[in-house]
Design a protein around this motif. Structure first.
Motif: not given
Length: 96
Positions: A1-8, A51-54
């Motif tokens: 399962m991949a976890l993206t920054g948006a999902q986090l 910056q937070y999203e990155a």
């Protein structure tokens, strides 16, 4: 399962209603994920939204590399702890 920054980010929002900062650190041989008490939108928070999203993208990529993304999701969904000023929520990552 991949976890993206948006999902986090979505997990943090659903759990606590805030965009808390995350950190990964090593103590001895152990790696820990910490949910810090600082959050996006707080006056003293040092990062812009971009910056937070990155940052979350980098952290999620690292968690995926380590193969611990499901551990993180399970922890975030089940913990009863909440970040408070001066006290982060820490989780030891079980890295093989």
């Amino acid at each position: 399962m991949a976890l993206t920054g948006a999902q986090l980010h979505d997990l943090l929002q659903r759990k606590w209603g805030r965009s808390y900062d995350l950190q990964i650190f090593r103590r001895g041989e152990r790696l820990y994920l910490q949910v810090m008490w600082r959050y996006l939108g707080q006056g003293s928070f040092a990062l812009s939204e971009d910056q937070y999203e990155a940052r979350l993208e980098r952290i999620s990529a690292y968690l995926s590399e380590l193969g611990v993304q499901q551990q993180v999701v399970d922890f975030l969904m089940s913990t009863r702890e909440k970040p408070r000023i001066g006290r982060a929520v820490s989780f030891a990552l079980e890295v093989e």
